[in-house]
Design an enzyme around this catalytic site. Sequence first.
Site, PDB file in Angstrom:
ATOM      1  N   GLU A 265       0.890  -1.167   0.000  1.00 48.88           N
ATOM      2  CA  GLU A 265       0.000   0.000   0.000  1.00 48.88           C
ATOM      3  C   GLU A 265       0.920   1.207   0.000  1.00 48.88           C
ATOM      4  OE1 GLU A 265      -1.453   3.177   1.003  1.00 48.88           O
ATOM      5  OE2 GLU A 265      -1.998   2.375   2.961  1.00 48.88           O
TER       6      GLU A 265
ATOM      7  N   CYS B  52      -2.040   8.457   2.747  1.00 50.89           N
ATOM      8  CA  CYS B  52      -1.730   8.098   1.352  1.00 50.89           C
ATOM      9  C   CYS B  52      -2.841   8.512   0.400  1.00 50.89           C
ATOM     10  CB  CYS B  52      -1.475   6.598   1.246  1.00 50.89           C
ATOM     11  SG  CYS B  52      -0.044   6.047   2.196  1.00 50.89           S
TER      12      CYS B  52
END
Length: 506
Positions: A262, A301
């Site tokens: 990720e 993110c």
Amino acid sequence: MLYAAPGTADAIFAFKPRYDNFIDGTWQPPVRGEYFDNVTPITGKVFCKAARSTEEDITLALDAAHAAADRWGRTTAAERALILNRIADRLQDNLETLAYVESIDNGKPIRETLAADIPLAIDHFRYFAACIRAQEGSLSQIDETTIAYHFNEPLGVVGQIIPWNFPILMATWKLAPALAAGNCIVLKPAEQTPISILVLTELIADLLPPGVLNVVNGFGLEAGKPLASSKRIAKIAFTGETATGRLIMQYASQNLIPVTLELGGKSPNVFFDDIASADDSFFDKAVEGFVMFALNQGEICTCPSRALIHESLYDRFIERALARVAVIKQGSPLDTETMIGAQASTEQMDKILSYMDIGREEGATVLAGGARAELGGELDGGYYVQPTVFKGNNSMRIFQEEIFGPVVAVTTFKDEDEALHLANDTHYGLGSGVWTRDGNRAFRFGRGIKAGRVWTNCYHLYPAHAAFGGYKQSGIGRENHHMMLDHYQQTKNLLVSYDPKAMGFF
């Protein structure tokens, strides 16, 4: 409410001066005896030390994990579900403590750790406890006397490397499904935030058999690389920046093991003109959606760091949005009224400030912020940045490169086609947002965006039962949702013939 600083008489938690590694159910000092200072971003001061581990410590953790793997892997789904629920109960009983520790370690506002980070972690453990109880194998009847049985089996020993932006929550995203699936774990926290995961581990240590969970602190090259490149792990899961993710993938490819990555993002947040058809609660919600770039100091993110606004909407919308940005309360993360806290490290703060300079050099207009936040007093040494809004175009570096701070770059579009082109004009594809009153447009546009998650008329929701992961250079695999169990299991097929007669080949 203002929580007392660590080390003071009224502090709700007393940190140890020094934290060791957790290996084989016990606290063990690093083999080489070295520790590093752990600084709170709130004041920039050292508040404890953490083990500076090396390959020798990773080896000890892997030894412990392998010794426990067979027995833990043979426990029933019901047993593991019970343990995960007990972990959730323990976290619930210590929610305030964990929220406090997380804020000290990371610098984020305690109002977020109290309301989001720790409650979400608790829910993720409960969710995967339910998932593993509900998981079933399958069988296929090949013919009258031949049956194919399918069993879900754990991978064995897995490695996990945790980022510094959500230490406890991101650890939970990986721990809960891995434990539910029957794996043993060697976990390395980020060196910027090494302590909150250790405090969590202290709280739940008695609930897990020795060797099932091992936590080893240290720097990336000294501890992370030996873990990720080890031939003794069956999987590596990593959350962090894309450049490091490439290295993790290279290590995994050498050992032919699966990875979950990720990675970075440059998420578009798209606002269509119809949101202003009424000045109502939905319009206000959309304005809040714009300001979500500042949540967690922009250290997410999926931060909506690119705002794409329809040109006919722009003037009215940006006026309202900037007014909302102006009233964001910035201050001590230990104050429950604070909305934006400190960046996680001085290195991250400096990176953000450098991108503000880059934006100006590229010709972008600063609409709000654009500098370090000077809060004075004991916060003067902390790592604070003003929420910043730039106006520019999508070719600028501030639109294309991940800043990972409370910075949003704004531009306009003429029509839906241009909006989709701008939204997809990025190397990343982790998150995105769509704001419209038109349900057909929301569906059509959401399907057109090349990103793993498209928030529609909302943003920054992270439920346990919604799959999360990236397209393009934002990662490989998914986290959350019951499909995450598949990432920590392998399928055993028993193909059984109940026919006593020979097959007749020879």
